[in-house]
Design an enzyme around this catalytic site. Sequence first.
Site: not given
Ligand code: F6P
Length: 352
Positions: A78, A115, A137-139, A181, A183, A274, A276
């Site tokens: 959200e 972010n 974040t995993i990123d 993953m 992003h 997911y 990950q």
């Molecule tokens: O930001 C974490 C992350 O897992 C990114 O690596 C990936 O691009 C994105 O979220 C996936 O997002 P969503 O959960 O909205 O599918």
Amino acid sequence: MSKGQKRIGILTAGGDCPGLNAAIRGVGKTALLKYGYSILGFSSGYLGLIRNEYKVLDELALSGILTVGGTILGSSREKPFKETEYDDYIMSKPDHIVENYKALGLDCLVCIGGNGTQKTAWRLAELGINVIGVPKTIDNDVRGTDLTFGFDSAVAIAAEAIDRLHTTANSHKRIMVVEVMGHSAGWLTLNAGVAAGGDVILIPEIPYDLDIIAEYLNRRAALGKPYSIVVVAEGIALPPKSSGKPRTVPAGGFIAHQIQKITGLETRETILGYIQRGGSPTARDRVVATELGSYAAEMIHRGDFGKMAAYDGFALKSVSLEDVAKGAKTVPPDHPLIAYARSLDTCFGDRR
Ligand code: F6P
């Protein structure tokens, strides 16, 4: 022990990751047990704040959650400042948030997220809410901090998965392409790729050339190496279709298809997805989430609002949310880990 009567709200927003509960516990227990504050946990990220859906986080609620994956509060993507046609016209979502914050008598709102979450937190700070950010974040792509929690767990999960691809690749003498993953940043791919001995590592920050990758893979095959592992970040750029339209296929699938087409070597792709983000945090992430969370509670105590708890090397500090909100932290192409990997002849898809 100095006691006060402050009332703190906590929420977890954005994509989930291992360590969220450890961070909730870190903020919550420090705020509750050290400073005597009361804590409300909002459900499903900013949605709970808009809808005024929350539960009291007492000592019992904060117990037994350190090692548990996901988030006891739930999460959502959200974005309260993004208008949609379904919004009511009487009161905007940010207005709802400010009203609920005031009506609940909150002294501070702790926003645990990546972010997008920190950007929203900054906009709420501009509306006069006492906000503190905690980076997850995993990123690992949050600006202003060297590390986010969730990253170490995701690196471990991805590396273990890639380890497993080595044996099946060897049995069938195949090229294995694995999509990771992250992003639009390459931190996860770079670290998992190095940890699991990826032969080719493709990250969004380094433009690649398919012919260079093919040449490299053919050279390995000619040397008698029976298989190769290609680790691809989901966020790498894909060339547009001949019609000029953007390509929407997964990066791993596109790269695997092109490699097989150019080299003739049998190639398969795996998208980790997911997996990950699931499961229990690593010991390191439990420590990182606990430190960041507990430090955030110290920031509340000293009134250090409009800031995010952050790592500067191994040290904790607070950084301005205004700076954090300026954009993502990407991998510098001259990052030492890239240089070390290149010394081992890892291919990044570019000419060196
Ligand atoms: O930001 C974490 C992350 O897992 C990114 O690596 C990936 O691009 C994105 O979220 C996936 O997002 P969503 O959960 O909205 O599918």
